[in-house]
Write a protein that holds these residues in place. Structure first.
Motif, PDB file in Angstrom:
ATOM      1  N   ILE A  70     -13.006   0.756   7.703  1.00  0.00           N
ATOM      2  CA  ILE A  70     -11.970   1.769   7.436  1.00  0.00           C
ATOM      3  C   ILE A  70     -10.671   1.062   7.068  1.00  0.00           C
ATOM      4  N   GLY A  71      -9.992   1.566   6.063  1.00  0.00           N
ATOM      5  CA  GLY A  71      -8.705   1.001   5.687  1.00  0.00           C
ATOM      6  C   GLY A  71      -8.054   1.850   4.608  1.00  0.00           C
ATOM      7  N   VAL A  72      -6.885   1.388   4.178  1.00  0.00           N
ATOM      8  CA  VAL A  72      -6.190   2.071   3.079  1.00  0.00           C
ATOM      9  C   VAL A  72      -6.814   1.581   1.771  1.00  0.00           C
ATOM     10  N   PRO A  73      -7.338   2.485   0.948  1.00  0.00           N
ATOM     11  CA  PRO A  73      -8.040   2.050  -0.271  1.00  0.00           C
ATOM     12  C   PRO A  73      -7.114   1.338  -1.260  1.00  0.00           C
ATOM     13  N   SER A  74      -7.600   0.228  -1.834  1.00  0.00           N
ATOM     14  CA  SER A  74      -6.838  -0.383  -2.931  1.00  0.00           C
ATOM     15  C   SER A  74      -7.470   0.015  -4.261  1.00  0.00           C
ATOM     16  N   GLU A  75      -8.688   0.498  -4.188  1.00  0.00           N
ATOM     17  CA  GLU A  75      -9.408   0.892  -5.406  1.00  0.00           C
ATOM     18  C   GLU A  75     -10.414   1.962  -4.991  1.00  0.00           C
TER      19      GLU A  75
END
Ligand SMILES: Cc1cc2nc3c(=O)[nH]c(=O)nc-3n(C[C@H](O)[C@H](O)[C@H](O)COP(=O)(O)O)c2cc1C
Length: 245
Positions: free
Chosen positions: A162-167
């Protein structure tokens, strides 16, 4: 359409993330969402292990082979089907644990765990975070169990990055409703006439930006299922105490 459903229909697995951290408040909410799913007879037969140790992350990522984002994502949880608590309760009361060993109990814990994980996924996506399930942990399920000190009647089913999407990937086209939904009985013709869907998926794979391929849905499934995957899983389950009966 409400915003919950809009978000669900925008789902794509995210495999690259920015360095932006998930806050502890967000993590608490994700865990609470996972814990509040439906659970068979209220047995809550799952546990969630967050992997914060980078060395352990690296070892787990190596097991997946194909998922370097296990090393890189801000947050990584492993979802454990878990009947160990119930086994302890039975043992403490001098009862047989046959009911824990059997296939029905294994199914119950697998279903409970999956519901919890998907609740977490939906919650994460509603916060603008991206997720990816990591089933390839089962490439070496014995080693994962060893690394996480798993006791009997537990199974590491999958992880979730889980994380903040970069793409974000393009949406993968799902089957038309007619291929998956019927009324009152299984509709062999309706469910298995996949020609139109094969064309849609082939066009999706041909035209997608990352890793284009010339394959239909049926061809992809042929490639997947012509070989037996992870034949050691059944032995692992027996080692964990399950009879598979
Ligand atoms: C149980 C499960 C295990 C998965 N394991 C992996 C994995 O190990 N690595 C990975 O990159 N994606 C994994 N995925 C993601 C799927 O490949 C993905 O959901 C599927 O291709 C559909 O694409 P979408 O989620 O972008 O719509 C997994 C998905 C599920 C439900």
């Amino acid at each position: 359409m409400n915003s919950t459903i809009e978000n669900m229909l925008k789902h794509t697995s995210v495999r690259s993330f920015t360095d932006q951290p998930i806050t502890s408040q967000q993590k608490s909410e994700l865990i609470a969402a996972a814990q509040h799913g439906s659970t068979s007879e209220f047995v809550q037969a799952f546990s969630i292990i967050e992997i914060t140790d980078q060395k352990l992350r690296n070892e787990l990522s190596d097991i997946t082979i194909s998922s370097p984002h296990v090393k890189e994502a801000d947050t990584f949880y492993v979802f454990i089907a878990d009947l160990h608590r119930q086994a302890n309760i039975l043992r403490a009361n001098n009862q047989s644990i046959d009911s824990i060993k059997n296939m029905e109990a294994l199914l119950v814990s697998t279903i409970d765990t999956t519901i919890a994980a998907q609740n977490m996924a939906t919650a994460a996506e509603s916060m603008g975070l991206g997720i990816c399930y990591i089933g390839s942990l089962r490439n070496n399920i014995n080693q994962v169990a060893k690394l996480l000190n798993l006791p009997d009647f537990t199974v590491p089913l999958f992880g979730m990055t889980i994380g903040v999407p970069s793409e974000k990937n393009q949406l993968k086209p799902r089957m038309p409703e007619i291929n998956q939904v019927s009324t009152n009985s299984y509709n062999e013709d309706q469910f298995n006439n996949l020609d139109d869907y094969d064309k849609v998926v082939k066009s999706y794979y041909n035209n997608r930006k990352n890793h284009p391929a010339n394959t239909s849905w049926s061809e992809k499934n042929l490639a997947i299922f012509k070989e037996v995957h992870r034949p050691d899983v059944a032995d692992f389950l027996r080692k964990q105490g399950f009879s598979l009966n």
